[in-house]
Design an enzyme around this catalytic site. Structure first.
Site, short mmCIF file in Angstrom:
data_model
loop_
_atom_site.label_atom_id
_atom_site.label_comp_id
_atom_site.label_asym_id
_atom_site.label_seq_id
_atom_site.Cartn_x
_atom_site.Cartn_y
_atom_site.Cartn_z
N LEU A 120 0.82 -1.22 0.00
CA LEU A 120 0.00 0.00 0.00
C LEU A 120 0.85 1.26 0.00
O LEU A 120 1.96 1.28 0.53
CB LEU A 120 -0.95 -0.03 1.20
CG LEU A 120 -1.97 -1.18 1.12
CD1 LEU A 120 -2.73 -1.34 2.43
CD2 LEU A 120 -2.94 -0.97 -0.04
N GLU A 359 12.31 10.11 -1.01
CA GLU A 359 12.91 9.01 -1.78
C GLU A 359 11.86 8.03 -2.27
O GLU A 359 12.01 7.44 -3.35
CB GLU A 359 13.96 8.29 -0.94
CG GLU A 359 15.21 9.11 -0.64
CD GLU A 359 15.03 10.10 0.50
OE1 GLU A 359 13.99 10.04 1.20
OE2 GLU A 359 15.91 10.95 0.68
N ARG A 466 32.54 8.89 -2.93
CA ARG A 466 32.54 10.34 -2.69
C ARG A 466 33.87 10.97 -3.08
O ARG A 466 33.90 11.99 -3.76
CB ARG A 466 32.27 10.59 -1.21
CG ARG A 466 32.30 12.04 -0.84
CD ARG A 466 31.90 12.26 0.61
NE ARG A 466 32.01 13.66 0.93
CZ ARG A 466 33.15 14.25 1.30
NH1 ARG A 466 34.24 13.53 1.41
NH2 ARG A 466 33.19 15.53 1.55
#
Ligand SMILES: Cc1ncc(C[n+]2csc(CCOP(=O)(O)OP(=O)(O)O)c2C)c(N)n1
Length: 613
Positions: A120, A359, A466
């Site tokens: 859901l 997100e 990074r």
């Protein structure tokens, strides 16, 4: 008009009856959740949803997303009513090998379903992506999303609603089946429709309130919602199990099929079986979908790197070059200057979607965009993809093609500390059915792999780093999914790594070489599928394989290597040592943290020396 009303009411009764029939035949399912939305669905499919049942792939069709996927009996009864399936098919509901599964999924034989639902809170983010895709292609379609009222407690719904109004989506219509009950009893707000409406309005939506069993009111609300002025939520007051005295608004019936005897009584109350067929309105346009891989041959001017560069920057630069492909769209979770998707945004602002710190909405929208033919890349820190993992899991059930990037991998991110470190991402992405997992070490390898992500079916994940890493490969070097690079050819021990720790493995090999220990070093930039032949040969020839990764020991690169070694039960002899992160990190410089975690060159060399005695 009176005829129309009677027709809609008859169809609603048929949908309720068929929902009961198929779930009773299956011995399970959600008839009462289907019955509450029968009038809403009858009016929609008879007179509003513009779709060609014989041509479900037409991009010009409106889209219907059954976000409350457990109301699958209703959906399959609709498919019967519009002539997509026959009654025998309907009664194969939930049977082994039937495309009429427990919850809708786009399996073979079910081309009327675009995406899987049943977890859901996913339909609205997916619907948002579909609406964005239609806008990109200048299509006149609309997206209709049917949600439950207990479902709407999911934050992902509100992430998507905030993004829909922000992105000024005009063709997205939510229908809230406010039947007061959830699974185990009443919902938080029960029938407080004004509260839902006020919430929707505060998210920049228009809200319309209707009696969800009054077909004339439903029709009027749909007409208003279709005016294209903005996203609209229709808050429809309904009854769960509507139309049957012993089911309507009664607790204790969620997810329960009726017995044969109960079904007979219920069907009688609903006026018996009907054999109505309806034809939805035709779409305004017919637009072909491009075949998968249609843009694969587009010339891409790949970036080339001579100096050290971070793989995350190479990811962004390469995406920018890929703007030459009109199918590519990019989404980011408000970290585009970290993931470097901002480079694509500069190159193709109209195909970049800033989804802010949402997100779940980002991944849901990516699923919706790809469902309508877009090639969707989505990026954020690898750590933050975890919170949208259910969307990735469901995307696999949807047979979706997603291209994901998680930056800021491992303890190597340094000073920001553990809340920002992706240390579970390889495990989670490897565990997705049919996924591909890539972890390039340098910028040139990244540039070669990013375009390949676009043309692999399924979910493709790239892990980026990074910090800047040295240039290891020439821009001309070739990389392919499933491949590896053997960078040193020693025969005493094999060091296997990828990404940032590959450089530690190479430095460890140099240290060991100085002491007369010849190391083989393999770059498994393709973590899944992994180059099993090369790894099995390495174990057979060196007798000792040591894996090194900036990831928890569980489920990452080391386990990928172990799986490959165990794959064909070849009975290989040899030893395997996994080196990875085992303690909770704090802050520090990247090199300090790699030393502390025991994944630096000195630590690797020590472990190897100990093992070799
Ligand atoms: C994310 C998620 N959590 C829990 C469930 C289990 N579940 C299935 S249906 C349901 C209740 C849904 O109630 P509502 O949204 O009001 O729909 P209704 O069936 O009442 O129409 C729950 C909790 C699920 N499918 N997905």
């Amino acid at each position: 008009m009176a005829d129309k009303h009677a027709e809609w009411n008859e169809l609603a009764a048929q949908l309720a009856v068929d929902s009961i029939r198929c779930s009773t035949a299956a011995g399970s399912g959600h008839p009462t959740s289907s019955m509450s939305a029968a009038h809403l669905a009858a009016v929609l499919f008879s007179d509003h949803l513009r779709t060609d049942v014989d041509d479900p792939a037409n991009l010009g069709n409106d889209r219907f997303v059954l976000s409350k996927g457990h109301a699958s009996p209703l959906f399959f009864s609709l498919l019967k009513a519009i002539g997509a399936i026959d009654d025998e098919r309907l009664l194969s509901f939930r049977k082994f090998d039937s495309p009429i599964q427990g919850h809708p999924a786009p399996v073979p034989g079910m081309p009327w379903v675009d995406v899987a639902t049943g977890s859901l809170g996913q339909g609205m983010p997916i619907g948002l992506g579909m609406a964005l895709a239609m806008r990109l292609d200048d299509l006149p379609g609309r997206v209709w999303v049917l949600m439950g009222d207990s479902e709407i407690a999911e934050g992902s719904v509100w992430e998507a609603m905030a993004n829909a109004s922000f992105h000024q989506v005009r063709n997205l219509i939510g229908i809230l089946d406010m039947n007061r009950l959830g699974q185990r009893g009443p919902t938080m707000l029960q029938w407080e429709g004004d509260v839902y409406a006020a919430r929707a309005e505060s998210f920049g939506w228009r809200a319309l309130r209707v009696d969800g069993h009054d077909v004339a009111a439903i029709d009027a609300a749909y007409r208003e919602a279709e005016d294209g002025t903005g996203p609209t939520l229709i808050v429809a007051r309904t009854e769960k199990g509507h139309g049957v005295s012993f089911l309507a608004d009664k607790e204790g019936w969620h997810g329960k099929a009726l017995s044969d005897e109960e079904a007979a009584r219920a069907i009688e109350e609903l006026g018996g079986r009907r054999r109505m067929a309806v034809t939805p309105p035709k779409p305004e346009v017919r637009v072909d979908r491009e075949p998968f891989g249609a843009w694969q041959e587009t010339p891409i001017d790949l970036p080339r790197y001579e100096q050290p560069e971070a793989s995350r920057k190479a990811f962004g630069d390469t995406l920018a070059a890929m703007a030459a492909r009109p199918d590519v769209v990019v989404l980011d979770g408000e970290v585009g200057n970290s993931t470097h998707t901002e480079e694509f945004q500069k190159a193709a602002p109209g195909r970049f979607f800033e989804m802010y710190i949402a997100e779940q909405a980002m991944l849901g929208a990516a699923v919706g965009l790809q469902a309508l033919g877009k090639n969707a890349y989505a990026a954020t820190f690898g750590a933050f993809l975890t919170r949208a993992y259910d969307f990735v899991r469901m995307a696999a059930i949807s047979r979706a093609n997603l291209r994901l990037c998680g930056s800021h991998a491992g303890v190597s991110i340094g000073e920001d500390g553990p809340s920002q470190m992706a240390l579970e991402d390889l495990a989670m992405m490897r565990a997705v059915h049919g996924s591909t997992v890539l972890y390039p070490a340098d910028a040139n390898a990244t540039a070669k792999l990013v375009p390949q992500m676009a043309d692999v079916p399924g979910i493709v994940y790239m892990r980026t780093t990074r910090e800047k890493t040295p240039r290891l490969y020439a821009p001309e070097e070739d990389f392919h999914i499933g491949g590896s690079k053997t960078l040193r050819e020693g025969d005493r021990v094999t060091l296997v790594s990828a990404g940032v720790t590959l450089f530690e493995a190479l430095a460890a090999a140099d240290r060991l070489a100085a002491q007369g220990v010849a190391c083989r070093v393999i770059d498994v930039y393709s973590v899944k599928p992994i180059d099993g032949d090369t790894l099995r040969a390495a174990l057979a020839e060196t007798g000792l394989v040591v894996t090194v990764e900036d990831h928890w020991l569980e489920g990452g690169l080391g386990d990928a290597v172990l799986s490959a070694l165990a794959e064909d039960g070849a009975g290989l002899a040899g030893r395997v040592l996994k080196i990875g992160v085992t303690q909770m990190a704090g802050s520090g410089s990247p090199q300090e943290l790699r030393d502390w975690a025991g994944i630096s060159s000195a630590a690797i060399a020590d472990r190897v020396r100990t093992l070799l005695g």
